[in-house]
Enzyme design. Structure first.
Site, mmCIF file in Angstrom:
data_model
loop_
_atom_site.group_PDB
_atom_site.id
_atom_site.type_symbol
_atom_site.label_atom_id
_atom_site.label_comp_id
_atom_site.label_asym_id
_atom_site.label_seq_id
_atom_site.Cartn_x
_atom_site.Cartn_y
_atom_site.Cartn_z
ATOM 1 N N ASP A 67 38.936 45.964 46.055
ATOM 2 C CA ASP A 67 39.816 45.393 47.075
ATOM 3 C C ASP A 67 40.162 46.408 48.159
ATOM 4 O OD1 ASP A 67 41.382 46.967 45.383
ATOM 5 O OD2 ASP A 67 42.442 45.280 44.509
ATOM 6 N N ASP A 136 52.102 42.211 37.138
ATOM 7 C CA ASP A 136 52.065 40.748 37.015
ATOM 8 C C ASP A 136 50.747 40.260 36.406
ATOM 9 O OD1 ASP A 136 50.270 41.202 39.059
ATOM 10 O OD2 ASP A 136 51.380 40.097 40.595
ATOM 11 N N HIS A 138 47.697 41.096 37.353
ATOM 12 C CA HIS A 138 46.542 40.934 38.258
ATOM 13 C C HIS A 138 45.428 41.945 37.962
ATOM 14 C CE1 HIS A 138 48.568 43.712 41.485
ATOM 15 N NE2 HIS A 138 47.771 44.433 40.735
ATOM 16 N N GLU A 143 46.301 37.688 42.173
ATOM 17 C CA GLU A 143 47.682 37.487 41.762
ATOM 18 C C GLU A 143 47.800 36.236 40.879
ATOM 19 O OE1 GLU A 143 49.257 39.999 42.261
ATOM 20 O OE2 GLU A 143 49.841 40.457 44.318
#
Ligand code: PGA
Length: 259
Positions: A67, A136, A138, A143
């Site tokens: 990313d 979280d 990810h 997400e």
């Protein structure tokens, strides 16, 4: 799924580096999927050491990063291109043209994302994908509620991720709201996946990912479907696993002998 629990962060980093080295020794022109964040730093440090002291060769290796923040130029100290140069690429013998990250500055996201997927395919797919995990759940910047079949695309970060990552930015500087990330489906196509996690702060999300249901609320949980996924944890990150004893028992009694 394999879960390897090390006593310390240094040990887990070395265990993960040994897996990368094994991949490169078996296939010198391997395609690596790489991650940023604080967790893989020890792995990259060990790979640099192995390159300098043991001749680990990257000259035929190709890399694709998971990313990149949208809007940060490659020379911005928080861009993932900058991170990769500083923490790995500038210290090993990789050909610059073989290192790929999503473009932060393209104005045609859709076309760029399609071309990123195509480039991965044209290189024969990813042999080994390195992952961290967000608080979280990810992987990449996928997400919660990301499609488990998603491909490379632009993604809006959660407020929690923006908060988590603000520690890397100067006070008053805004963390980007968007990133381009490989999708969950893209990651699942890697031939082998290694996920690294360290520290108590990751213990709950690691238990959810490994032992909880497969759900888009914790995109790492999809690795339960991957045929060759290995978790490298330290004892703190492993501390909430119900099956911890079993994972340690497996490692002490491998059919091929102790790890
Ligand atoms: P960290 O980030 O390694 O800095 O904890 C992991 C991630 O967000 O994927």
């Amino acid at each position: 799924m394999e879960v390897i629990i090390s006593n310390t962060y240094e040990e887990l980093s070395k265990a993960a580096a040994a897996m990368v080295a094994k991949t490169l020794n078996a296939k010198p022109n391997a395609v690596l999927g790489l991650a940023t964040g604080s967790t893989p730093l020890g792995l990259y440090k060990e790979l640099i050491r192995m390159h300098k002291e043991e001749g680990l060769d990257f000259s035929h290796v190709t890399t694709f990063n998971l990313d990149e923040y949208v809007g940060l130029k490659p020379n911005h100290p928080q861009s993932y291109r900058y991170f990769m140069q500083e923490n790995l690429f500038d210290h090993i013998n990789i050909a610059p043209q073989n290192t790929h990250l999503p473009s932060a500055t393209t104005d045609d996201h859709e076309m760029f994302c399609e071309s990123y997927e195509r480039m991965i395919d044209e290189c024969g797919g990813i042999d080994l994908q390195v992952l961290g995990i967000g608080s979280d759940g990810h992987i990449g910047f996928n997400e919660p509620t990301s499609s488990l079949s998603s491909r490379t695309r632009i993604k809006t970060l959660t407020r929690q991720t923006i908060k988590d990552n603000s520690r890397f930015f100067e006070a008053g500087e805004n963390v980007p709201t968007y990133a381009i990330t490989m999708g969950v489906g893209t990651i699942l196509e890697a031939k082998k996946v290694i996920l690294l996690a360290s520290g108590e702060g990751k213990a709950s999300v690691i238990a959810d990912a490994i032992e909880g249901p497969v759900t888009s609320m914790c995109t790492a949980s999809v690795l339960q479907f991957h045929e060759r996924a290995i978790y490298y944890l330290d004892t703190a990150a492993a501390s909430k696993l119900k099956m911890r004893d079993y994972f340690e028992w497996i490692q002490a009694n491998l059919p091929s002998g102790p790890a």
